[in-house]
Design a protein around this motif. Structure first.
Motif, short mmCIF file in Angstrom:
data_model
loop_
_atom_site.label_atom_id
_atom_site.label_comp_id
_atom_site.label_asym_id
_atom_site.label_seq_id
_atom_site.Cartn_x
_atom_site.Cartn_y
_atom_site.Cartn_z
N ILE A 6 16.17 87.09 -48.19
CA ILE A 6 15.37 85.93 -48.59
C ILE A 6 14.25 86.44 -49.49
O ILE A 6 13.54 87.40 -49.14
N ASN A 7 14.08 85.79 -50.64
CA ASN A 7 13.05 86.17 -51.61
C ASN A 7 12.04 85.04 -51.75
O ASN A 7 12.40 83.93 -52.14
N ILE A 8 10.78 85.34 -51.45
CA ILE A 8 9.72 84.33 -51.53
C ILE A 8 8.64 84.85 -52.47
O ILE A 8 8.12 85.96 -52.29
N LEU A 9 8.29 84.04 -53.46
CA LEU A 9 7.22 84.39 -54.38
C LEU A 9 6.03 83.47 -54.12
O LEU A 9 6.15 82.25 -54.15
N PHE A 10 4.89 84.09 -53.82
CA PHE A 10 3.63 83.38 -53.61
C PHE A 10 2.80 83.59 -54.88
O PHE A 10 2.71 84.73 -55.36
N ALA B 24 14.15 84.20 -57.03
CA ALA B 24 13.33 83.75 -55.89
C ALA B 24 13.99 82.56 -55.21
O ALA B 24 14.38 81.59 -55.86
N ASP B 25 14.15 82.65 -53.90
CA ASP B 25 14.68 81.53 -53.11
C ASP B 25 13.63 80.45 -52.92
O ASP B 25 13.96 79.27 -52.84
N PHE B 26 12.37 80.87 -52.85
CA PHE B 26 11.25 79.95 -52.62
C PHE B 26 10.10 80.33 -53.54
O PHE B 26 9.79 81.51 -53.70
N MET C 95 10.76 82.39 -62.20
CA MET C 95 11.21 83.32 -61.16
C MET C 95 12.15 82.66 -60.14
O MET C 95 12.90 83.34 -59.45
N LEU C 96 12.11 81.34 -60.06
CA LEU C 96 12.90 80.60 -59.07
C LEU C 96 14.37 80.52 -59.51
O LEU C 96 14.65 80.22 -60.66
N LYS C 97 15.28 80.80 -58.58
CA LYS C 97 16.69 80.68 -58.93
C LYS C 97 17.07 79.21 -59.04
O LYS C 97 16.34 78.33 -58.58
N LYS C 98 18.22 78.96 -59.67
CA LYS C 98 18.65 77.57 -59.95
C LYS C 98 18.64 76.67 -58.72
O LYS C 98 18.22 75.53 -58.79
#
Length: 155
Positions: free
Chosen positions: A4-8, A69-71, A86-89
């Motif tokens: 899981i990839n989360i970008l803040f 990024a998943d989120f 950065m967010l994936k489709k």
């Protein structure tokens, strides 16, 4: 489980690094391998701050690749616009939830905790691990209020 990839992202003083720390600890308490990276330029002057958080069965790098990024958890409109790439489709952009949170939460110091509650609905991390992480990171005198705000975002 996949990673899981989360970008803040946001600006200095909004609690981006604290929010990422809480999510990382909660994921770790649930048995995930966690990697985290922080980028903060002129953060103390309201500059850009971002934190990459990745967790799963086995994670080797803390950096999220472009478009993976998943989120996306943005705490400021300009930074949201800057980091959307950065967010994936099929990723989840939580900026609308942030805007709604600004209307619900009267004290902006609790807005990031509200957003963690929103994020928690999308992640398979136990309530017990979330609470343990919040209690570890938040100052004792603010734990109960933060738990209340966190839970209000879940319902």
């Amino acid at each position: 489980m996949d990673t899981i990839n989360i970008l803040f992202c946001g600006t200095g003083g909004q609690g981006i690094l604290t929010a990422a720390e809480i999510v990382g600890l909660a994921a770790m308490y649930d048995g995930h391998h966690v990697k985290k990276s922080e980028v903060h330029g002129m953060a103390q002057r309201g500059g850009s701050v971002e934190s990459h958080l990745r967790f799963g069965k086995e994670v080797f790098s803390p950096i999220i690749e472009c478009g993976k990024a998943d989120f996306l958890l943005s705490f400021e409109k300009g930074e949201h616009e800057r980091m959307k790439f950065m967010l994936k489709k099929d990723g989840v952009d939580l900026f609308e939830d942030f805007v709604k949170g600004q209307e619900k939460i009267t004290n902006p110091k609790f807005l990031n905790t509200y957003m963690l509650g929103v994020l928690s609905k999308h992640l398979k991390i136990s309530q017990e691990s979330w609470e343990k992480a919040l209690k570890q990171v938040i100052k004792p005198q603010f734990v109960e209020k933060n738990l209340e705000i966190f839970k209000s975002a879940i319902v």
